[in-house]
Design a protein around this motif. Structure first.
Motif, PDB file in Angstrom:
ATOM      1  N   ASP A 157       0.704  -1.235  -0.049  1.00  0.00           N
ATOM      2  CA  ASP A 157      -0.047  -0.042  -0.037  1.00  0.00           C
ATOM      3  C   ASP A 157       0.733   1.234  -0.211  1.00  0.00           C
ATOM      4  OD1 ASP A 157      -2.204  -1.662  -0.023  1.00  0.00           O
ATOM      5  OD2 ASP A 157      -2.413  -1.246   2.343  1.00  0.00           O
ATOM      6  N   GLY A 158       1.968   1.220   0.873  1.00  0.00           N
ATOM      7  CA  GLY A 158       2.805   2.494   0.890  1.00  0.00           C
ATOM      8  C   GLY A 158       3.392   2.893  -0.577  1.00  0.00           C
ATOM      9  N   TYR A 203       2.562   1.826  -3.352  1.00  0.00           N
ATOM     10  CA  TYR A 203       1.493   2.305  -4.249  1.00  0.00           C
ATOM     11  C   TYR A 203       1.288   3.798  -4.273  1.00  0.00           C
ATOM     12  CZ  TYR A 203       0.128  -0.922  -7.964  1.00  0.00           C
ATOM     13  OH  TYR A 203       0.382  -1.974  -8.955  1.00  0.00           O
ATOM     14  N   VAL A 204       1.094   3.997  -3.020  1.00  0.00           N
ATOM     15  CA  VAL A 204       0.684   5.499  -2.516  1.00  0.00           C
ATOM     16  C   VAL A 204       1.921   6.303  -3.132  1.00  0.00           C
ATOM     17  CG1 VAL A 204       0.280   7.189  -0.739  1.00  0.00           C
ATOM     18  CG2 VAL A 204      -1.154   5.169  -0.683  1.00  0.00           C
ATOM     19  N   ALA A 205       3.269   5.863  -2.966  1.00  0.00           N
ATOM     20  CA  ALA A 205       4.314   6.855  -3.221  1.00  0.00           C
ATOM     21  C   ALA A 205       4.735   6.839  -4.477  1.00  0.00           C
ATOM     22  CB  ALA A 205       5.582   6.176  -2.250  1.00  0.00           C
ATOM     23  N   GLY A 261       3.091   4.258  -7.220  1.00  0.00           N
ATOM     24  CA  GLY A 261       2.219   3.506  -8.086  1.00  0.00           C
ATOM     25  C   GLY A 261       3.064   2.190  -8.428  1.00  0.00           C
ATOM     26  N   GLN A 262       2.469   1.537  -9.500  1.00  0.00           N
ATOM     27  CA  GLN A 262       3.244   0.220 -10.097  1.00  0.00           C
ATOM     28  C   GLN A 262       4.630   0.272  -9.923  1.00  0.00           C
ATOM     29  OE1 GLN A 262       1.349  -1.553 -13.457  1.00  0.00           O
ATOM     30  NE2 GLN A 262       2.961  -2.524 -13.857  1.00  0.00           N
ATOM     31  N   VAL A 268       9.825   3.905   1.624  1.00  0.00           N
ATOM     32  CA  VAL A 268       8.631   2.939   2.221  1.00  0.00           C
ATOM     33  C   VAL A 268       9.146   1.732   2.731  1.00  0.00           C
ATOM     34  CG1 VAL A 268       6.463   1.596   1.720  1.00  0.00           C
ATOM     35  CG2 VAL A 268       6.993   3.961   0.930  1.00  0.00           C
ATOM     36  N   LYS A 295      -2.339  -8.057  -7.418  1.00  0.00           N
ATOM     37  CA  LYS A 295      -2.860  -6.784  -7.685  1.00  0.00           C
ATOM     38  C   LYS A 295      -2.448  -6.420  -9.091  1.00  0.00           C
ATOM     39  CE  LYS A 295      -2.506  -2.040  -5.873  1.00  0.00           C
ATOM     40  NZ  LYS A 295      -3.594  -1.965  -4.931  1.00  0.00           N
TER      41      LYS A 295
END
Length: 192
Positions: free
Chosen positions: A21-22, A24-26, A28-29, A80, A111
């Motif tokens: 999650d971290g 992806y927030v920071a 993306g893929q 992250v 994902k």
């Protein structure tokens, strides 16, 4: 009351989830893939350096000292990943790193709807063979496929593929080993 194994499994899942999650927030893929690759390299470093591994798990250090050690040693990694590694060291969970990395990789593949297939051959794959392998495995697995290619001259020929805990060994080496075992066990015919 949860068992120790259950608690460990929950910790692994939590660290992997926070990491994914971290990432992806920071970023993306791309960040998520970068974290996966960096974690793999960090695992190799930690396994090859027992002093570092011991220090990151040493209960004689304070949790804050273990946190700071992880942050300084892995400072060049994705922030992250550094944060999660530092928390793992601080909480005395650094020994779970390889399990967290595996869980992270599985969650990332789900994902992205991608399966990473390890392909080992004697020589580098050419573009045509690479395309054939990708199309076949995509049809078999029902997901997009990314090949992670390895070269191992000891196979003598053929191919070794693995994904999702399943392995297909069509190497000359394994076929020769199989024939050798059959000949050892064979008791009919031959000399007395």
């Amino acid at each position: 009351m949860p068992t120790n194994r259950h608690v460990q499994r929950e910790k692994v899942a939590t660290y992997a989830s926070v990491l994914l999650d971290g990432a992806y927030v920071a970023g993306g893929q791309d960040a998520a893939l970068e974290v996966r690759d960096q974690a793999e390299r960090i695992i190799r470093i930690v396994r090859s350096n027992m002093e570092l591994s011991d220090a990151l798990e040493d209960s004689s250090y304070t949790p804050e000292q273990r946190n700071e050690l992880a942050r300084s040693v892995f400072a060049q990694a994705n922030p992250v990943l550094v944060d999660v590694l530092a928390v793992m060291a601080e909480r005395g969970d650094f020994a779970l790193l390889s399990r967290v990395w595996a869980s992270y990789g599985e969650a990332l593949e789900r994902k992205l709807n991608v399966t990473v297939v390890d392909v080992t051959t004697v020589v580098e794959l050419d573009d045509h063979l690479r395309e054939v392998i990708v199309k076949k495995t995509q049809a078999d697995l029902g997901t997009n496929v990314v090949l992670r290619e390895h070269i191992d001259p000891s196979l003598l020929g053929g191919i070794l593929m693995s994904a999702n805990g399943k392995r297909i060994d069509a190497s000359v080496k394994s076929q020769l080993e199989s024939a050798r075992n059959v000949l050892k066990l064979s008791t009919d015919g031959g000399e007395c």
